[in-house]
Design an enzyme around this catalytic site. Structure first.
Site, PDB file in Angstrom:
ATOM      1  N   HIS A  18       7.236  -4.180   9.947  1.00  0.00           N
ATOM      2  CA  HIS A  18       6.424  -4.410   8.752  1.00  0.00           C
ATOM      3  C   HIS A  18       7.205  -4.133   7.477  1.00  0.00           C
ATOM      4  O   HIS A  18       6.938  -4.725   6.427  1.00  0.00           O
ATOM      5  CB  HIS A  18       5.199  -3.495   8.814  1.00  0.00           C
ATOM      6  CG  HIS A  18       4.255  -3.658   7.669  1.00  0.00           C
ATOM      7  ND1 HIS A  18       3.451  -4.764   7.516  1.00  0.00           N
ATOM      8  CD2 HIS A  18       3.979  -2.835   6.610  1.00  0.00           C
ATOM      9  CE1 HIS A  18       2.720  -4.634   6.419  1.00  0.00           C
ATOM     10  NE2 HIS A  18       3.015  -3.471   5.856  1.00  0.00           N
ATOM     11  N   ASP A  56       5.832  -6.081  13.813  1.00  0.00           N
ATOM     12  CA  ASP A  56       4.925  -5.482  12.833  1.00  0.00           C
ATOM     13  C   ASP A  56       3.711  -4.884  13.541  1.00  0.00           C
ATOM     14  O   ASP A  56       2.923  -5.599  14.158  1.00  0.00           O
ATOM     15  CB  ASP A  56       4.485  -6.558  11.832  1.00  0.00           C
ATOM     16  CG  ASP A  56       3.794  -5.986  10.608  1.00  0.00           C
ATOM     17  OD1 ASP A  56       3.255  -4.868  10.686  1.00  0.00           O
ATOM     18  OD2 ASP A  56       3.786  -6.675   9.567  1.00  0.00           O
ATOM     19  N   PHE A  78       0.834  -1.203   0.000  1.00  0.00           N
ATOM     20  CA  PHE A  78       0.000   0.000   0.000  1.00  0.00           C
ATOM     21  C   PHE A  78       0.866   1.250   0.000  1.00  0.00           C
ATOM     22  O   PHE A  78       1.811   1.375   0.778  1.00  0.00           O
ATOM     23  CB  PHE A  78      -0.888  -0.032   1.241  1.00  0.00           C
ATOM     24  CG  PHE A  78      -1.965   1.007   1.283  1.00  0.00           C
ATOM     25  CD1 PHE A  78      -2.993   1.011   0.359  1.00  0.00           C
ATOM     26  CD2 PHE A  78      -1.960   1.978   2.273  1.00  0.00           C
ATOM     27  CE1 PHE A  78      -4.008   1.955   0.415  1.00  0.00           C
ATOM     28  CE2 PHE A  78      -2.959   2.936   2.343  1.00  0.00           C
ATOM     29  CZ  PHE A  78      -3.986   2.930   1.410  1.00  0.00           C
ATOM     30  N   SER A 133       3.019  -6.684   2.145  1.00  0.00           N
ATOM     31  CA  SER A 133       1.905  -5.973   2.767  1.00  0.00           C
ATOM     32  C   SER A 133       0.598  -6.249   2.004  1.00  0.00           C
ATOM     33  O   SER A 133       0.182  -7.391   1.910  1.00  0.00           O
ATOM     34  CB  SER A 133       2.230  -4.483   2.848  1.00  0.00           C
ATOM     35  OG  SER A 133       1.301  -3.802   3.650  1.00  0.00           O
ATOM     36  N   TRP A 154      -0.962  -8.233   4.524  1.00  0.00           N
ATOM     37  CA  TRP A 154      -2.158  -7.589   5.068  1.00  0.00           C
ATOM     38  C   TRP A 154      -3.338  -7.956   4.193  1.00  0.00           C
ATOM     39  O   TRP A 154      -3.293  -7.857   2.961  1.00  0.00           O
ATOM     40  CB  TRP A 154      -1.975  -6.078   5.077  1.00  0.00           C
ATOM     41  CG  TRP A 154      -3.051  -5.296   5.788  1.00  0.00           C
ATOM     42  CD1 TRP A 154      -3.003  -4.804   7.049  1.00  0.00           C
ATOM     43  CD2 TRP A 154      -4.328  -4.905   5.248  1.00  0.00           C
ATOM     44  NE1 TRP A 154      -4.167  -4.128   7.350  1.00  0.00           N
ATOM     45  CE2 TRP A 154      -5.010  -4.183   6.259  1.00  0.00           C
ATOM     46  CE3 TRP A 154      -4.977  -5.103   4.017  1.00  0.00           C
ATOM     47  CZ2 TRP A 154      -6.282  -3.654   6.075  1.00  0.00           C
ATOM     48  CZ3 TRP A 154      -6.255  -4.585   3.842  1.00  0.00           C
ATOM     49  CH2 TRP A 154      -6.901  -3.867   4.858  1.00  0.00           C
TER      50      TRP A 154
END
Length: 308
Positions: free
Chosen positions: A255, A223, A109, A177, A202
């Protein structure tokens, strides 16, 4: 008186000559059979695995910043593709070993291709064609990123300048991610993929029972963006028990650990890709028995033996 010729002093007895000829004939026959077998039967490792590439691995070779292959690269403009945002293709320069497996690498992201660029030449030098890509926008969600990864694979194998270097049946995906969440989405949508590696992934979807692609989930103990307790660990634990899977949790990492050159990520990614894209069992030694926790690894879980 007539003398008797001494025939036995100059000429071998018939039985000895016959024996010598028989031995020579047998030796020639054995040599012919061995020669014929050598010519008509492929080498053992070639017969077992035609996709094996590069020399036998060592711990030093999988930890090295570069593998045995020299690497070339080519840029792909977003204006020339559809379904994703362009990127950079890294590939072994030599064609003497035939075709290679291929991998698409996707950022997270708000990030761009450059955040994952270090993996391109590192993996390519180990014997893969690697496509680090940009997404259509930096805000794309995991499901969109998954579709874009598959679009990039299709471009790579069907239209790219590197397509003749690739075995289109041996493909994998890696993402960070939301790109990691997209990696799971891509594997779910295309079960023919040979390997998936979500890095500090994620995703709002926490369960992945549909994924049959061999999957290495990499989390980080520090993270706070995608905490392992609510992302990486449930992603791993909900993969089917029949799927080859592993969970690597980085020690003292955040992260953003995948955004810079990371030896632990690289060595296990290389081993995973080699084992499942190339079916190269020489790399199984780095995955089974399961690695023990150390200064780089907080935790490691997995399926052993692999490829069952």
């Amino acid at each position: 008186m007539q003398s008797t010729p001494r025939t036995g002093t100059t000429t071998p007895p018939p039985t000895r000559r016959t024996r010598t000829r028989r031995l020579a004939g047998t030796a020639a026959a054995v040599a012919a059979v061995v020669s014929l077998t050598t010519l008509s039967t492929p080498g053992a490792h070639a017969a077992d695995n035609p996709y094996e590439r590069g020399p036998a691995p060592t711990r030093a070779s999988i930890e090295a910043p570069r593998g045995p292959y020299a690497v070339s690269q080519t840029s792909v403009s977003s204006l020339l593709v559809s379904g994703f945002g362009g990127g950079t293709i890294y590939y072994p320069t030599s064609t003497s070993d035939g075709t290679f497996g291929a991998v698409v690498v996707t950022p997270g992201f708000t990030a761009t291709e450059s955040s994952m660029a270090w993996l391109g030449p590192r993996l390519a030098s180990q014997g893969f064609v690697v496509f680090t890509i940009d997404t259509l926008t930096t805000l794309d969600q995991p499901d969109s990123r998954g579709r874009q990864m598959l679009a990039a694979l299709d471009y790579l194998t069907e239209r790219s300048s590197a397509r003749t270097r690739i075995d289109g049946t041996r493909l994998g995906v890696i993402g960070h991610s939301m790109g990691g969440g997209g990696t799971l989405e891509a594997a779910k949508s295309r079960p023919s993929l040979k390997a998936a590696i979500p890095l500090t992934p994620w995703n709002l979807d926490k369960t992945w029972p549909e994924v049959t692609t061999p999957t290495l989930v990499v989390g980080a103990d520090g993270d706070t963006v995608a905490p392992v307790a609510t992302h990486a660990k449930p992603f791993y634990s909900t993969l089917p028990s029949t799927t080859d899977r592993a969970y690597l949790e980085l020690n003292n990492a955040t992260h953003f650990a995948p955004n810079i050159s990371n030896t632990t990520i690289a060595k296990y990614s290389v081993s995973w890709l080699k084992r499942f894209i190339d079916d190269d069992t020489r790399y199984e030694q780095f995955l089974c028995p399961l690695p023990e926790p150390d200064r780089d690894i907080e935790e490691y879980r997995g399926t052993c033996p692999l490829g069952g």
